[in-house]
Design a protein around this motif. Structure first.
Motif, mmCIF file in Angstrom:
data_model
loop_
_atom_site.group_PDB
_atom_site.id
_atom_site.type_symbol
_atom_site.label_atom_id
_atom_site.label_comp_id
_atom_site.label_asym_id
_atom_site.label_seq_id
_atom_site.Cartn_x
_atom_site.Cartn_y
_atom_site.Cartn_z
ATOM 1 N N THR A 285 0.987 -1.151 0.033
ATOM 2 C CA THR A 285 -0.199 0.021 0.119
ATOM 3 C C THR A 285 0.824 1.078 0.032
ATOM 4 O OG1 THR A 285 -1.696 -0.958 1.237
ATOM 5 C CG2 THR A 285 -1.907 1.256 1.276
ATOM 6 N N ARG B 237 -2.977 0.273 -3.609
ATOM 7 C CA ARG B 237 -2.866 -0.937 -2.939
ATOM 8 C C ARG B 237 -2.967 -1.971 -4.147
ATOM 9 N NH1 ARG B 237 -7.214 -2.758 1.282
ATOM 10 N NH2 ARG B 237 -8.615 -3.157 -0.664
ATOM 11 N N HIS C 97 -2.147 -9.774 -2.452
ATOM 12 C CA HIS C 97 -2.365 -10.133 -1.026
ATOM 13 C C HIS C 97 -2.783 -11.354 -0.386
ATOM 14 C CE1 HIS C 97 -6.459 -9.108 -1.584
ATOM 15 N NE2 HIS C 97 -5.897 -7.832 -2.222
#
Length: 540
Positions: A60, A86, A90
């Motif tokens: 981020t 972002r 993830h």
């Protein structure tokens, strides 16, 4: 000193790269996170698409926008959290917000249109208060980002200073310059401007981005082409769409091989290049269109395939299809992947209320069978007057898409869900396809519209009746009587219809999927979103 006119808009984001779009008031260099590009020029306007590479996966990164070395974003004393990028990778659930049909912004919509609160504006206000962990991964806007044919009093005052509104196209926009005003009107809403700077956004046009019923039929195209104002309108529409919406849909790898993008960036003024491109894109020759607006985005093991269901239509030479055969081949190729979820973005719903589907299919049958005769002309008037232009009115394309989704869902490594995401029809619902030979994948139609508009009372009644068993029984007999080709499968409504300004959030985690619908209402402290429903599509 150069200043921002619009933006920044955070557009394509993947594991290691991102693109940020801006419009500026003069030529300059635009810098984001150490990556610099010069603006390009189109008809007196200046734009830049900054390509940022070398980002870390699952990171981020707050960012600023500098013009010729001077920070212009965030604005001084901004009340919003920092704009940030972002990246993917993830490994958490993917959250995708989608909707369509946003009429201007609340401040300019006009007192004569008492619209419910703007869902996108309300969502942005809430998001600014929420922890970042609650923010979505992406936003998908499924058409009618601007209304070229239904302008606000604010826009009409601007138009009145340019030309005589007693002459065609009257209070509709006429050219590229007037389209730039529409985007300025819509995207300068402070809350939405911050939202678009922070959440990666993908877009596709629908009819009101150009004109109501755009490319409904070959006869419709001929009627428009016979006017003395349409050519300038369609060129301005497609030029502005390429600049304001399409460029940001593309990944850096696609941009690197895009000859038009390179040529416009290198030109002193890209207007002639884009005007010729727009003419080519609108033209239809030998069963194909001059460009492909459809595109693909991947979110880890989730694939989003956005289909152009407007400009790419084939309508001439007694052939009618939602997209050309070449483009459908491309679509089929993009579905071949080892993924957990396949999302099909289509501004127009694939599965509609059964009775409405039957009526549109019957109408297409009558237009084709009686072409050139009185019944055919009456059917064409009905088609244009009642907006019979969805997948159900393109029967061959409807069935081809149905076969494709069934085949993908029956493959050896099929996705857990296949979801068609749509807008256009100013209500929201969830429907599930049911095939005679059920595929392994669950196949859904998820429709959410409008973001900021309204639904007349008579249309609410029509949509509710369209889903009723009684209406279905009547229209099913009607289509059998006229020997309309059947769909070949069934579908059932699981939720809805809902008639509000609303947004949907699709959450995908592993092979699980759910969709949440939120509608706007006016609470004690002003507009707010409240949950209308939540449907579990698959629990993995």
């Amino acid at each position: 000193m150069a200043a921002l006119v619009l933006g920044p808009l955070l557009r394509h984001v993947d594991e290691t790269s991102a693109t940020v779009w801006v419009e500026t008031d003069e030529p300059c260099e635009v810098t984001v996170l150490g990556c610099t590009t010069k603006t390009f020029h189109v008809a007196g306007h200046h734009y830049a698409l900054v390509i940022i590479e070398g980002l870390q996966p699952a990171s981020t990164t707050p960012y600023e926008v500098h013009l010729d070395g001077t920070r212009m974003w965030p604005e001084t004393s901004s009340p919003y959290p920092p704009s940030r990028i972002r990246t993917l990778g993830h490994g958490n659930a993917i959250s995708l917000v989608f909707g369509s049909c946003r009429y201007a912004r609340p401040a300019t919509a006009g007192a004569d249109r008492d619209l419910p609160p703007d869902a996108l504006d309300t969502y942005a206000t809430r998001m600014a208060r929420d922890p970042e962990s609650n923010w979505p991964d992406a936003l998908l806007l499924l058409g009618d980002q601007v209304y070229a044919d239904e302008t606000t009093p604010h826009t009409q005052e601007y138009l009145r200073h340019r030309r005589d509104l007693e002459q065609p196209p009257y209070a509709e926009v006429a050219d590229f310059e007037e389209y730039t005003h529409l985007y300025l009107e819509s995207w300068t809403d402070p809350d939405v401007r911050w939202l678009l700077s922070t959440i990666p956004t993908s877009m596709i046009f629908d009819d009101h981005d150009v004109r109501d019923d755009w490319n409904t039929s070959h006869i419709w195209r001929e009627q428009m082409q016979a006017t003395d104002w349409w050519q300038e309108r369609i060129e301005g529409a497609l030029m502005s769409y390429w600049v304001y919406q399409q460029l940001g849909n593309l990944a850096p790898a696609d941009l690197a091989t895009d000859d038009l993008f390179a040529a416009v960036c290198a030109a002193e003024n890209g207007e002639p290049l884009l005007r010729e491109f727009a003419r080519h894109a609108d033209a239809e020759a030998d069963g194909a269109k001059g460009t492909r607006w459809s595109y693909r985005r991947d979110f880890g093991r989730v694939r989003l395939l956005v289909i152009d269901t407007r400009c790419g239509r084939i309508l001439a030479d007694n052939h009618r299809s939602m997209v050309s055969d070449n483009e459908f081949d491309w679509i089929e190729e993009q579905t071949r992947a080892d993924i957990d979820h396949l999302l099909i973005g289509s501004s127009l719903p694939w599965l509609m209320a059964h009775a409405l589907h039957d009526i549109e299919a019957w109408n297409e049958h009558m237009c084709t069978k009686h072409d050139g005769h009185l019944l055919g002309r009456l059917a064409e008037k009905l088609r244009q007057g009642a907006d019979m232009e969805h997948w159900s009115s393109f029967g061959e394309s409807f069935r081809r898409l149905a076969r494709l989704l069934a085949a993908v869902g029956s493959a050896e490594r099929s996705p857990a869900t296949i979801c068609v995401l749509s807008g256009d029809v100013h209500h929201a619902y969830v429907a599930e396809a049911r095939y005679p030979d059920p595929p392994d994948s669950k196949i859904y139609q998820l429709t959410c519209s409008p973001v900021h508009n309204e639904v007349p009372g008579f249309m609410k009644i029509g949509f509710r009746l369209g889903w009723s068993r009684a209406a279905r029984a009547i229209t099913a007999r009607w289509t059998r009587l006229f020997r309309v080709p059947p769909a070949g499968f069934e579908w059932v409504k699981l939720d809805g219809p809902y008639f509000d300004n609303q947004l949907a959030t699709l959450t995908l985690e592993g092979r699980s999927a759910s969709v949440r619908l939120e509608r706007t209402e006016v609470g004690p402290d002003g507009p707010r979103l409240c949950r209308a429903s939540e449907v579990v599509l698959t629990d993995g």
